[in-house]
Design an enzyme around this catalytic site. Structure first.
Site, PDB file in Angstrom:
ATOM      1  N   ASP A  31       0.873  -1.170   0.000  1.00  0.00           N
ATOM      2  CA  ASP A  31       0.000   0.000   0.000  1.00  0.00           C
ATOM      3  C   ASP A  31       0.911   1.221   0.000  1.00  0.00           C
ATOM      4  O   ASP A  31       1.636   1.449   0.966  1.00  0.00           O
ATOM      5  CB  ASP A  31      -0.916   0.024   1.228  1.00  0.00           C
ATOM      6  CG  ASP A  31      -1.961   1.117   1.146  1.00  0.00           C
ATOM      7  OD1 ASP A  31      -1.610   2.261   0.777  1.00  0.00           O
ATOM      8  OD2 ASP A  31      -3.139   0.856   1.456  1.00  0.00           O
ATOM      9  N   ARG A  64     -12.259  -4.817  -7.458  1.00  0.00           N
ATOM     10  CA  ARG A  64     -12.814  -4.448  -8.750  1.00  0.00           C
ATOM     11  C   ARG A  64     -12.013  -5.134  -9.848  1.00  0.00           C
ATOM     12  O   ARG A  64     -10.778  -5.224  -9.767  1.00  0.00           O
ATOM     13  CB  ARG A  64     -12.780  -2.926  -8.960  1.00  0.00           C
ATOM     14  CG  ARG A  64     -13.754  -2.146  -8.081  1.00  0.00           C
ATOM     15  CD  ARG A  64     -15.197  -2.421  -8.478  1.00  0.00           C
ATOM     16  NE  ARG A  64     -16.157  -1.638  -7.696  1.00  0.00           N
ATOM     17  CZ  ARG A  64     -16.726  -2.045  -6.575  1.00  0.00           C
ATOM     18  NH1 ARG A  64     -16.420  -3.240  -6.078  1.00  0.00           N
ATOM     19  NH2 ARG A  64     -17.602  -1.279  -5.947  1.00  0.00           N
ATOM     20  N   ASP A  92     -14.367 -12.720  -7.587  1.00  0.00           N
ATOM     21  CA  ASP A  92     -15.739 -12.300  -7.323  1.00  0.00           C
ATOM     22  C   ASP A  92     -16.116 -11.123  -8.217  1.00  0.00           C
ATOM     23  O   ASP A  92     -17.286 -10.769  -8.309  1.00  0.00           O
ATOM     24  CB  ASP A  92     -15.895 -11.903  -5.852  1.00  0.00           C
ATOM     25  CG  ASP A  92     -17.345 -11.677  -5.466  1.00  0.00           C
ATOM     26  OD1 ASP A  92     -18.175 -12.570  -5.733  1.00  0.00           O
ATOM     27  OD2 ASP A  92     -17.658 -10.604  -4.906  1.00  0.00           O
ATOM     28  N   GLU A 108     -19.028 -11.353 -20.691  1.00  0.00           N
ATOM     29  CA  GLU A 108     -19.871 -11.778 -21.798  1.00  0.00           C
ATOM     30  C   GLU A 108     -19.916 -13.313 -21.870  1.00  0.00           C
ATOM     31  O   GLU A 108     -18.970 -13.989 -21.464  1.00  0.00           O
ATOM     32  CB  GLU A 108     -19.344 -11.211 -23.120  1.00  0.00           C
ATOM     33  CG  GLU A 108     -17.967 -11.696 -23.525  1.00  0.00           C
ATOM     34  CD  GLU A 108     -16.814 -10.916 -22.924  1.00  0.00           C
ATOM     35  OE1 GLU A 108     -15.669 -11.120 -23.382  1.00  0.00           O
ATOM     36  OE2 GLU A 108     -17.069 -10.116 -21.991  1.00  0.00           O
ATOM     37  N   HIS A 127     -20.163 -11.626  -7.919  1.00  0.00           N
ATOM     38  CA  HIS A 127     -20.081 -10.372  -7.154  1.00  0.00           C
ATOM     39  C   HIS A 127     -20.966 -10.448  -5.908  1.00  0.00           C
ATOM     40  O   HIS A 127     -21.827  -9.587  -5.670  1.00  0.00           O
ATOM     41  CB  HIS A 127     -20.478  -9.184  -8.022  1.00  0.00           C
ATOM     42  CG  HIS A 127     -19.896  -7.883  -7.547  1.00  0.00           C
ATOM     43  ND1 HIS A 127     -19.664  -6.824  -8.374  1.00  0.00           N
ATOM     44  CD2 HIS A 127     -19.495  -7.478  -6.324  1.00  0.00           C
ATOM     45  CE1 HIS A 127     -19.142  -5.811  -7.693  1.00  0.00           C
ATOM     46  NE2 HIS A 127     -19.035  -6.189  -6.438  1.00  0.00           N
ATOM     47  N   GLY A 158     -19.798  -8.709  -1.094  1.00  0.00           N
ATOM     48  CA  GLY A 158     -20.385  -7.638  -0.295  1.00  0.00           C
ATOM     49  C   GLY A 158     -21.721  -8.055   0.287  1.00  0.00           C
ATOM     50  O   GLY A 158     -22.200  -9.176   0.100  1.00  0.00           O
TER      51      GLY A 158
END
Length: 323
Positions: A177, A239, A262, A270, A286, A289
């Site tokens: 990070d 993401r 995920d 597609e 996804h 969350g």
């Protein structure tokens, strides 16, 4: 106090149960059966002082002009980029449930790390395909979380929670990070590695938790993927755009790496995309969350923030002031 719901109407009963909706009606002037997906869809906006916002809201520039009395926005989600910047610039207070939504993502990630280290996904596919006794030690000699090295990309709220959860396991945790210090990493129980490629070269599992922004798109590049040891696993619950997906597919086709994804780019892929069928890729739609009954946690956090606001107290989970 006049309030309005700015969210997908179909989500209202998932986020706010009967008791929560009754409580909202007790402390606010609000119609909990009337949620709008845009500010333009809220009736009589001139008297609204509080917006309760979440997924499904679409914001257009200038929409806030119709809300001269708006004092606060309480997100039961993480936030809304089109809404929060203009609102913050007008001095409107904003609360976010981002920390609450981080909990299921961290739980999901820890489960994926554990199962990936245990070879569970790949052993299951072999067992189902071959339908025979699997000699675990002979055929799966590197299974198990013990003694592995897990690389965390991003000391975000989720990344930090994952590191904290990993402290209960006998693993080495490395952190990349650019905004973290060695002291911060050490307090979390990780070792900071300032170069992502160097971190990847030491990882059995690489788990991605950075936000999507121009500087992070494609950060897990072909070079970073090439640096991972043979047999390493890439886990992405952040993401899809953070990973060079073509390079990842190439590594998977060579059989050198594994991936638990995920999120993808685009999200959803597609039909016919190779990630659906590659044997060393495990895809989920996804769902890391908050989903299903986990949405109630977000509603409870939002309700508590609303009660604080009505009582004149500061938010427990304020959104940082945006430029």
């Amino acid at each position: 106090m006049r309030a309005a719901l700015l969210m997908d109407p179909a989500l209202v009963p998932f986020v706010f149960g009967d008791a929560e909706r009754e409580k909202l009606s007790d402390i606010l002037e609000i119609d909990t059966a009337d949620a709008a997906t845009s500010l333009a869809g809220i009736p009589d906006p001139s008297g609204v002082e509080l917006l309760i916002a979440g997924w499904g809201a679409k914001i257009s520039p200038g929409d806030l002009d119709a809300f001269p009395k708006l004092r606060a926005i309480v997100h039961w989600s993480g936030g809304n980029g089109g809404l929060d910047g203009p609102a913050s610039g007008r001095g409107i207070r904003i609360s976010t449930a981002r920390a609450a939504n981080a909990i299921p993502v961290a739980e999901f990630t820890l489960a994926m790390i554990t199962l990936a280290a245990k070879d569970a996904f790949w052993a299951s596919r072999r067992y189902s395909a071959e339908q025979r006794f699997i000699d675990r030690e002979a055929e799966l000699p590197r299974t198990g979380l013990y003694g592995t090295t897990v690389g965390i990309v991003g000391a975000s709220t989720i990344g930090t929670l994952v590191i904290e959860k990993l402290q209960r396991s006998d693993v080495r945790v490395l952190l990349y990070d650019p905004y973290a210090t060695p002291e911060t990493a050490a307090r979390l129980g990780a070792k900071l590695v300032p170069d992502l490629g160097a971190l990847a070269a030491r990882c059995d599992i690489l788990s991605i938790h950075a936000p999507e922004m121009p500087s992070t798109i494609g950060m897990v590049s072909a070079a970073v993927l090439a640096a991972l040891p043979d047999g390493a696993t890439v886990i992405n619950t952040a993401r899809g755009a953070l990973v060079d997906q073509e390079a990842l597919v190439a590594e998977l086709r060579r059989g050198r790496l594994r991936a638990v994804l995920d999120v993808t780019e685009p999200d959803v892929l597609e039909p016919g995309h190779p990630l659906y069928t590659l044997p060393n890729a495990f895809l989920t739609p996804h769902l890391a969350g908050s989903t299903g009954n986990e949405l109630r946690r977000l509603g409870e956090v939002a309700l508590a923030e609303i009660e604080r606001f009505v009582a004149g107290a500061p938010f427990a989970h304020p959104m940082p002031v945006l430029p």
